[in-house]
Scaffold this active site. Structure first.
Site: not given
Length: 402
Positions: A166-168, A171
């Site tokens: 989810g974060d990457y 990003a």
């Protein structure tokens, strides 16, 4: 000329998603100021792996930037932040929705003083809708997007993706969106607001509502050994305990696979004549596939045979496999991220950014330390060394009392 040479980025971010966007901009020449709260700094300073009390993860996410310590609850700290945003090209923030507005650092306030500003907000649920105020992290995005539910199978229950996808993922989509906004500004002279949601990023990958709405069928959990879209297509266990991925995405590849395993008659079998038929008859086809794998004995043997027939396949890699793989090494995919002076770990080896440019190469510089940019950045705004020292002391004491 570097890709982002001359661009100033001010980051009010923490954790992974926002800092990763800034990290990639810094690697290609942007001047990135990473604003941190006094005393504690970015939350990722406590993330493992730790070396002598210093987080390698923090320095991986923020290398090439300048750490600036500001107390945004203090009028002087807030004044400095606004001064930086007045001349910034990009502002990145990953606070709870509404927090920047309350400080007077939201997009509407900042575009009044800087119409060319590109303002990227990273949050779990985005800045619109009834859940916008909810806090959230990667694991929540994986669950709320539908991705986690359909990972695994009926026996395992929901399965989290190992990395912070989810974060990457946010990003990567955010980096693309910021670049699109830069292109828009190049043509119009105007900046804009970019809303980046972890949940929406993963839902855009995972959610396929037509299965229920149009076809009136349940989306099945197929685990690693199957696919709701293609067959034969999945991850299969070999007799040596290792795994092979076989990805036959059309009839041509599937029939080639049938011939490879010594079962050419299956090419004429109406049960396997099309992808949809094969999906309907997966339970019949899988024993045939596993019978062949049994003869191969190992995942390496199966991979060699599949590759010789021109079939898409791969062994399932561990970190050790990645490290030793000739393609990763010869293609130059690895990056050695420098750690700060005095840290026991000198560099951290990982796979670099997921894109490459012919006109520029990434440059990896360490972030030297907490508040390493204070004197330089505040000095540019007219503060003396003594004034900077006084502000740092005042802000540190205020945090300790709170």
């Amino acid at each position: 000329m570097r890709l982002y040479e001359g661009l100033r980025v001010v980051e009010f971010t923490t954790n992974i998603a926002g800092p990763t966007i800034g990290r990639w901009l810094a690697e290609y020449g942007a001047d990135v100021i990473h604003v941190e709260r006094p005393v504690y700094g970015d939350d990722s300073r406590g993330y493992p792996p730790m070396f002598d009390g210093v987080s390698a993860q923090y320095h991986t996410l923020n290398h090439g930037k300048k750490s600036l310590v500001l107390d945004l609850k203090d009028p002087e700290g807030l004044k400095i932040a606004k001064e930086l945003c007045k001349t910034a090209d990009i502002v990145l923030e990953s606070n709870r929705p509404g927090a920047m507005d309350r400080l007077g650092l939201g997009y509407e306030a900042l575009r009044e003083i800087n119409p060319r500003l590109i303002y990227g907000s990273i949050s779990a649920w985005g800045h619109k809708g009834p859940y916008a105020d909810r806090p959230g992290y990667d694991v929540i995005a994986q669950g709320a997007s539908g991705m986690m539910y359909y990972n695994g199978d009926d026996n395992t229950g929901p399965v989290k993706v190992f990395c912070e996808i989810g974060d990457y993922g946010a990003a990567t989509s955010g980096f693309g969106a910021i670049n699109a906004a830069l292109y828009y500004r190049e043509r119009t002279g105007l900046g804009q607001y970019v809303d980046i949601s972890l949940v929406k990023t993963l839902a855009s990958m995972a959610v396929k509502l037509d299965d229920q709405r149009i076809y009136h069928r349940e989306t099945k959990k197929t685990g690693s050994q199957g696919s709701n879209l293609l067959c034969p297509y999945g991850t299969f266990r070999c007799p040596d305990g290792k795994y092979i991925i076989i990805a036959c995405s059309n009839n041509s590849l599937t029939f080639r696979f049938f011939r490879l395993i010594g079962r050419p008659e299956l090419c004429e079998d109406p049960r396997f004549a099309s992808n949809m038929k094969r999906l309907e008859n997966t339970e019949i086809l899988m024993p045939v596939l596993y019978e062949w794998l049994e003869k191969m004995g190992t995942a390496a043997n199966a991979e060699k045979a599949l590759l010789s027939a021109g079939l898409p396949c791969s062994r399932v890699y561990t970190y050790e496999d990645v490290d030793q793989d000739p393609h990763y090494n010869e293609a130059g995919w690895f990056a050695d991220i420098p750690m700060p002076e005095g840290m026991a770990l000198r560099t951290r080896r990982l796979v670099g950014s997921p894109f490459e440019f012919s006109a520029d190469k990434p440059e990896y510089k360490p972030l030297e330390g907490f508040g390493c940019g204070n004197y330089e950045i505040l000095g540019q705004l007219g503060y003396s060394k003594e004034q900077v020292d006084q502000l740092e002391t005042r802000w540190a004491e205020a945090v300790k009392k709170s």
